[in-house]
Motif scaffolding. Structure first.
Motif, short mmCIF file in Angstrom:
data_model
loop_
_atom_site.label_atom_id
_atom_site.label_comp_id
_atom_site.label_asym_id
_atom_site.label_seq_id
_atom_site.Cartn_x
_atom_site.Cartn_y
_atom_site.Cartn_z
N GLY A 86 -5.83 -4.28 4.67
CA GLY A 86 -4.38 -4.39 4.76
C GLY A 86 -3.68 -4.68 3.45
O GLY A 86 -4.30 -4.96 2.43
N VAL A 87 -2.35 -4.62 3.51
CA VAL A 87 -1.51 -4.93 2.36
C VAL A 87 -1.28 -6.43 2.32
O VAL A 87 -0.80 -7.01 3.29
CB VAL A 87 -0.15 -4.20 2.48
CG1 VAL A 87 0.82 -4.67 1.40
CG2 VAL A 87 -0.36 -2.69 2.42
N ALA A 88 -1.65 -7.08 1.20
CA ALA A 88 -1.37 -8.53 1.06
C ALA A 88 0.02 -8.72 0.47
O ALA A 88 0.80 -9.55 0.91
CB ALA A 88 -2.42 -9.20 0.19
N LYS A 89 0.32 -7.95 -0.59
CA LYS A 89 1.65 -8.07 -1.18
C LYS A 89 2.00 -6.79 -1.92
O LYS A 89 1.13 -6.03 -2.36
CB LYS A 89 1.74 -9.27 -2.13
CG LYS A 89 0.82 -9.18 -3.33
CD LYS A 89 1.05 -10.37 -4.28
CE LYS A 89 0.03 -10.33 -5.42
NZ LYS A 89 0.18 -11.43 -6.36
N ALA A 115 3.62 1.29 1.19
CA ALA A 115 2.40 0.87 0.50
C ALA A 115 1.27 0.93 1.52
O ALA A 115 1.50 0.90 2.73
CB ALA A 115 2.54 -0.56 -0.03
N PHE A 116 0.07 1.05 1.02
CA PHE A 116 -1.09 0.87 1.89
C PHE A 116 -2.22 0.26 1.08
O PHE A 116 -2.30 0.45 -0.13
CB PHE A 116 -1.51 2.17 2.60
CG PHE A 116 -1.87 3.33 1.71
CD1 PHE A 116 -0.88 4.09 1.12
CD2 PHE A 116 -3.19 3.68 1.49
CE1 PHE A 116 -1.19 5.18 0.31
CE2 PHE A 116 -3.52 4.77 0.69
CZ PHE A 116 -2.51 5.52 0.09
N THR A 173 -5.99 -4.59 -6.67
CA THR A 173 -4.64 -4.27 -7.11
C THR A 173 -4.64 -2.92 -7.80
O THR A 173 -5.64 -2.51 -8.39
CB THR A 173 -4.16 -5.35 -8.10
OG1 THR A 173 -4.18 -6.61 -7.44
CG2 THR A 173 -2.75 -5.09 -8.60
N GLN A 174 -3.52 -2.24 -7.75
CA GLN A 174 -3.39 -0.97 -8.46
C GLN A 174 -3.50 -1.19 -9.96
O GLN A 174 -2.96 -2.18 -10.49
CB GLN A 174 -2.04 -0.32 -8.14
CG GLN A 174 -1.90 0.12 -6.70
CD GLN A 174 -0.55 0.76 -6.46
OE1 GLN A 174 0.31 0.17 -5.83
NE2 GLN A 174 -0.36 1.95 -6.99
N MET A 202 8.91 0.09 -11.15
CA MET A 202 7.48 0.14 -10.85
C MET A 202 7.21 -0.63 -9.57
O MET A 202 7.92 -1.58 -9.24
CB MET A 202 6.67 -0.46 -11.99
CG MET A 202 6.62 0.42 -13.23
SD MET A 202 5.52 -0.28 -14.47
CE MET A 202 5.14 1.17 -15.41
N VAL A 203 6.15 -0.22 -8.89
CA VAL A 203 5.77 -0.90 -7.66
C VAL A 203 4.26 -1.02 -7.64
O VAL A 203 3.54 -0.11 -8.08
CB VAL A 203 6.35 -0.16 -6.43
CG1 VAL A 203 5.91 1.29 -6.38
CG2 VAL A 203 6.00 -0.87 -5.15
N ARG A 204 3.78 -2.18 -7.17
CA ARG A 204 2.36 -2.50 -7.27
C ARG A 204 1.89 -3.17 -5.97
O ARG A 204 2.45 -4.19 -5.56
CB ARG A 204 2.16 -3.46 -8.45
CG ARG A 204 0.74 -3.93 -8.66
CD ARG A 204 0.63 -4.69 -9.97
NE ARG A 204 1.23 -6.02 -9.89
CZ ARG A 204 1.33 -6.86 -10.94
NH1 ARG A 204 0.89 -6.50 -12.13
NH2 ARG A 204 1.89 -8.05 -10.79
N CYS A 205 0.86 -2.59 -5.39
CA CYS A 205 0.31 -3.13 -4.14
C CYS A 205 -1.00 -3.86 -4.42
O CYS A 205 -1.85 -3.37 -5.18
CB CYS A 205 0.06 -1.99 -3.15
SG CYS A 205 -0.79 -2.50 -1.63
#
Lengths: 107, 408
Positions: B327-330, B321-322, B383-384, B373-376
Motif C-alpha cells: 500500500g501507499v504510506a505517504k 499514487a500506488f 520510495t521513488q 514533483m510528487v513522490r510516493c
C-alpha cells in the motif's frame, strides 16, 4: 401473512449480503471485428519491408519507434527472424534495414 | 480538500484555477484527435482512436496486434479506470474475435490429482473473490527512457486500476489437487503466434505464489464483463505484480514439476537483478531475473506540463499514487523542484494494490517557472528514486515525476 413471513426469513440474508453481493451472471458470448492494420510503410524503397513485416504487425509500431542506429535496426530485424521466427527472406534483410535507417535512422 | 468531492466538482475545481486549455477533465466529446508525448528524441505524436471494439477513445500505439494506451486525462476522473478506456496490450496478432460463453473451457492439468475442464458456469460456482488492483505494463513509460530503447513506446498510460471479480486461483488449484513436487504454475491464453514455430505467450508463477489466496481468475472488471481486448472471458490477476503475468483469455493452467523455461520466462521480460532494475547503457554481464513485483509511482493528473497557474493564490493539485506490491504510506508534493516536500492528503483507501488519490495545494507567490514533483513511499518504506532507471528493455520506470509549470 405468508408473504410477510417469507420477507422476515429473507431479511437476515439481505443483511448479510456483501456489498459486492449480486450473484455473478454468466457472461454473454462476444464477437467483434478488429481493425486489419494493413497500412503499408510509406515512401520509396518500402517493397521489402511491406513484403516481409506486415504479416506479424502493423507498420505504425515501427514508425513510432525512436531513431535508432544501423546496428540497432539490424539487431531488431535479427530478433524478429531468430526469436519470433518471422519468415523474412534472407535476400530482403539489407533492403529492410536500409529502409529503417533511411526513415528512422540515428547517427 | 474534501476527498468526497464528486467528479463534477472535481472537474469544476480544475477549470476554475487553470488558465490553459488542456485535455484534463474535459468530457469525452472534447477528446483531442492526437496526443504528443514529450519523449527524448521526439517521435511522440500518436492518434487517438475509437476504432477498437468495446473501447472508447484510446491512444493508438500499434494497430495490430493492438497496443492501446489510456489517455492520461482519464486518470483524473477517479481511482478506478473505466473499462472501455483501460489500456490494451497483446503480443501476437492471432487473437480470437469470437468467444462462445457456453463452449469456452478453462483446462487445468499437469502435476494435479485430477484434470479439470471448467466451463464459465462451473467457475461461477466457486466462491466469489474480489480485489482492487493496479495492472501496469512492465514497459509503461518506456518512451521516456534516455537513451531511447526499442519496444512499445508508451507514455505513462499503460496502466489502469480496476475492481476485479472472479475466483481465487487457489480454490481452482485445490479442486484439481496440486501434487507434491509441483514447482510452478503456467498460464496460457487463447491468443496464438502468427507463425507456427513462434513462441506462444505463456507465463508462470511459483506454486506458493499461485496459491497465496490473492492471485485470482477474473471474469469481471469494475462490475462488467472484460472487454475482449482486455481478456474476455477470463484473465489472471496477480496483485502487485507487473501485467505480463496477468494472462488474458486464460484457457490453460499447467502445474509444472520443473521451473518454466519457456521463452517468455527464460529470455523475455527479464530485468537486471539490481535496485530499480537499473544498469548502464552498454553494460554487459549483468545478472537478470524475471520481472516481478511493482514499485511505487505517483502522478499529477490535473495539471499538464507547461500549464499556466496564477501566482498569489492557491491552486489545487491532485493525482494518483500506488505503492507497487504493497500500500501507499505517504505521498509528498514539492512545488520547487524537490527542494522542499510537503505531505499530501490521501484519499480513500481502496486496498493496498489500488490507486490512491492524493490532494495538495500549490501557491506560488511570484510569477516564474516552477517544477511540480510528487513522490510516493509505500508501506514497506520503498520510495521513488530521484534519478531515472535504465535497462535495455525499458522496464520498471518509477522515477519521481516532474511537471514544469509557469506561474503568471
Amino acid at each position: 401473512m405468508k408473504a410477510a413471513h417469507a420477507l422476515l426469513l429473507l431479511l437476515p440474508m439481505i443483511a448479510s449480503t456483501p456489498v459486492i453481493g449480486a450473484a455473478p451472471v454468466l457472461p454473454k458470448s462476444v464477437s467483434v471485428n478488429l481493425p486489419d492494420g494493413l497500412d503499408p510503410f510509406p515512401g520509396p524503397g518500402a517493397e521489402a519491408i511491406n513484403g516481409n513485416c506486415l504479416g506479424c504487425h502493423s507498420s505504425d509500431m515501427v514508425l513510432n519507434q525512436p531513431p535508432l542506429t544501423k546496428d540497432a535496426w539490424h539487431a531488431e530485424v535479427a530478433k524478429m527472424i531468430q526469436t519470433y521466427k518471422a519468415p523474412v527472406a534472407e535476400k530482403d534483410v539489407d533492403a529492410i534495414v536500409d529502409y529503417l535507417v533511411r526513415t528512422k535512422g540515428k547517427p | 480538500m474534501d476527498t468526497s468531492l464528486d467528479r463534477r466538482q472535481w472537474l469544476a475545481g480544475a477549470g476554475a484555477f487553470l488558465l490553459t486549455s488542456s485535455a484534463w477533465g474535459k468530457p469525452r466529446h472534447a477528446m483531442p484527435t492526437s496526443v504528443v508525448f514529450p519523449f527524448p528524441d521526439g517521435v511522440g505524436e500518436r492518434p487517438i482512436t475509437t476504432a477498437f471494439p468495446q473501447k472508447g477513445p484510446m491512444v493508438l500505439q500499434r494497430t495490430r496486434p493492438p497496443l492501446l494506451e489510456t489517455p492520461f486525462a482519464v486518470f483524473d476522473e477517479g481511482v478506478l479506470t473505466p473499462v472501455d478506456q483501460f489500456y490494451v496490450r497483446w503480443h501476437w496478432a492471432v487473437i480470437p474475435t469470437q468467444v462462445d460463453a457456453e463452449s469456452f473451457r478453462l483446462n487445468v492439468h499437469g502435476q494435479v490429482d485430477r484434470n479439470l475442464s471448467l466451463s464459465l458456469k462451473d467457475l461461477l460456482a466457486f466462491p466469489e473473490y474480489e480485489i482492487t488492483a493496479v495492472n501496469q505494463c512492465s514497459g509503461n513509460s518506456r518512451g521516456f527512457f534516455a537513451p531511447r530503447v526499442a519496444g512499445g513506446e508508451w507514455g505513462n498510460g499503460a496502466m489502469g486500476n480496476a475492481r476485479w471479480t472472479g475466483v481465487r486461483l487457489k480454490d481452482v488449484l485445490d479442486r484439481a489437487g496440486v501434487k507434491g513436487g509441483a514447482v510452478q504454475v503456467r498460464f496460457d491464453g487463447l491468443d496464438q503466434p502468427v507463425v507456427a514455430d513462434g513462441p506462444d505467450f505463456k507465463k508462470s508463477l511459483d506454486v506458493d505464489h499461485a496459491r497465496d489466496g490473492e492471485v485470482m481468475i477474473a471474469y469481471a472488471m469494475n462490475g462488467k464483463p472484460l472487454p475482449l481486448l482486455n481478456g474476455f472471458p477470463l484473465r489472471l490477476v496477480v496483485p502487485g505484480w507487473y501485467a505480463t503475468y496477468w494472462v488474458k483469455m486464460l484457457s490453460d493452467i499447467e502445474v509444472l514439476d520443473q521451473p518454466d523455461d519457456n521463452f517468455w520466462m527464460k529470455t523475455a521480460y527479464r530485468i537486471p537483478d539490481t535496485p530499480f532494475a537499473d544498469m548502464k547503457p552498454g553494460e554487459t554481464g549483468v545478472k537478470t531475473v524475471p520481472i516481478n513485483k511493482m514499485v511505487p509511482r505517483s502522478f499529477v493528473t490535473n495539471i499538464e506540463q507547461g500549464a499556466k497557474v496564477r501566482h498569489g493564490r492557491s491552486t489545487p493539485i491532485r493525482g494518483i499514487a500506488f505503492g507497487g506490491d504493497t500500500g501507499v504510506a505517504k505521498v509528498e508534493f514539492s512545488g520547487d523542484g524537490g527542494k522542499t516536500w510537503h505531505a499530501t492528503q490521501l484519499g480513500r483507501d481502496e486496498g493496498k494494490y489500488s490507486f490512491r488519490r492524493w490532494d495538495a495545494h500549490f501557491a506560488p507567490q511570484v510569477p516564474g517557472e516552477y517544477t511540480l514533483m510528487v513522490r510516493c513511499t509505500n508501506s514497506a518504506g520503498a520510495t521513488q528514486p530521484d534519478t531515472p532507471n535504465w535497462n535495455p528493455s525499458g522496464f520498471m520506470r518509477n522515477v519521481i515525476e516532474a511537471t514544469p509549470v509557469t506561474a503568471v
